[in-house]
Enzyme design. Sequence first.
Site, mmCIF file in Angstrom:
data_model
loop_
_atom_site.group_PDB
_atom_site.id
_atom_site.type_symbol
_atom_site.label_atom_id
_atom_site.label_comp_id
_atom_site.label_asym_id
_atom_site.label_seq_id
_atom_site.Cartn_x
_atom_site.Cartn_y
_atom_site.Cartn_z
ATOM 1 N N ASP A 130 0.751 -1.187 0.065
ATOM 2 C CA ASP A 130 -0.071 0.020 0.062
ATOM 3 C C ASP A 130 0.807 1.356 -0.013
ATOM 4 O O ASP A 130 1.987 1.120 -0.537
ATOM 5 C CB ASP A 130 -0.933 -0.106 1.294
ATOM 6 C CG ASP A 130 -2.237 0.677 0.938
ATOM 7 O OD1 ASP A 130 -2.171 1.888 0.508
ATOM 8 O OD2 ASP A 130 -3.255 0.229 1.129
ATOM 9 N N HIS A 143 2.126 2.046 -3.231
ATOM 10 C CA HIS A 143 1.346 2.989 -3.890
ATOM 11 C C HIS A 143 1.692 4.300 -3.803
ATOM 12 O O HIS A 143 1.210 5.624 -3.947
ATOM 13 C CB HIS A 143 -0.081 2.957 -3.181
ATOM 14 C CG HIS A 143 -0.858 1.550 -3.338
ATOM 15 N ND1 HIS A 143 -2.151 1.299 -2.832
ATOM 16 C CD2 HIS A 143 -0.483 0.639 -4.084
ATOM 17 C CE1 HIS A 143 -2.597 0.293 -3.222
ATOM 18 N NE2 HIS A 143 -1.556 -0.257 -4.073
#
Length: 393
Positions: free
Chosen positions: A219, A242
Amino acid sequence: MANNISFPCAIMLFFIVFYLINSSNAMPSFNVQRYGARGDGRTDATEPFLTAWSLACESRARAMVYIPRGTYLVRNLVFWGPCKNIITFKIDGTLVAPENYWSIGSSGYWILFAKVNRISVYGGILDARGAGYWSCRKKGGHCPQGARSISFSWCDNVLLSGLTSLNSQNIHVTVHHSSNVRIQNIRIRAPSGSPNTDGIIVQASSGVTISGGVIGTGDDCIALNPGSKNIWIERLNCGPGHGISIGSLGEYANEEGVQNITVTSSIFTKTQNGVRIKSWGRPSNGFVRNVQFRNLVMRNVENPLIIDQNYCPSRKGCPNQSSGVKISGVTYANIKGTSATPVAMKLDCSGSHHCTEITLKNIKLTYMKGATTSYCKNAHGGASGVVVPMNCM
Ligand SMILES: *[C@@H]1O[C@H](CO)[C@@H](O)[C@H](O)[C@H]1NC(C)=O
Ligand SMILES: *[C@@H]1O[C@H](CO)[C@@H](O)[C@H](O)[C@H]1NC(C)=O
């Protein structure tokens, strides 16, 4: 071996070591092994850790909690303050979570420092062994909420230096309601497909410096949530993951803003985003103000520069996809490298609250299979120097 050392020699060695330890730092040291911790990776060391903590915390002089080399099995640890004096928490060993993910996963936190003022945490490896938990989540089974690996809540004057955090069930490091926090040379690793294993999340905190580090997870490398203020991020290697995110913001109607943020001298490799500002497409009084993204290198990043004010995963409560979060004063300067998609710059701002004072300066992002492009919606500002893809504001 001990038999081969003569008795007087051993006595002398003992005094030399004793002298060295005590002269180099005069503070009392609470070694977890003295309270029964064994570095065998099997014996539950939770209680010995808590005992060492409470003695150090009660000490009138500066005190150290010391974790020697070895692997220590620990369940949820809450280290409560306030303490009487400054605490040094030195980890030469590895802390591992129990195999059964329910053990730590039913509380939100594995290792939590709460209401501690003036603490330095040095070294250490945390291995939460999150794989079983992620597969439970992926199967959509009945899983616990999942634990964050190390967290600081309501803490002031924190140094976290040289920590390695592996395979958290959930977020690796969180900083909540804290101030004056320095995170140095951190290493965080979890597989790119692991769900919600963000590197560092900051929320409702001011004066947070993250300098030097390598973060690769499933993430965000770092997410700055509502109430993040005076944040400095430098010399970070981010990827996979991310990227660095401001947000998600605007989930709630009443929300603290994010302001005075700098991200500099960092490299993003094969991440989904480089630097992102993300808000829900719904009413909110939140805001983003005074942000500097500069001296960044993108290597094959899907969305190197992105503002996305249309976030609404469940498609509920987002009338007209119009975000109330007001974004202003965002500078992108000296950013170069490669985009993995043609749209290297996407500034997709709210229809009801446009982005203002966006500055672009010396940007060169290329795409392997042709030219890069930019996309702007409701974004206002100016550009200087060479800007590729071109300014679309
Ligand atoms: C902005 O944040 C930095 C730390 O990142 C701090 O040194 C500086 O004083 C802050 N500026 C303002 C105006 O608060
Ligand atoms: C929808 O958004 C547009 C701008 O894109 C705005 O002019 C309009 O007032 C919004 N409508 C509602 C019902 O919020």
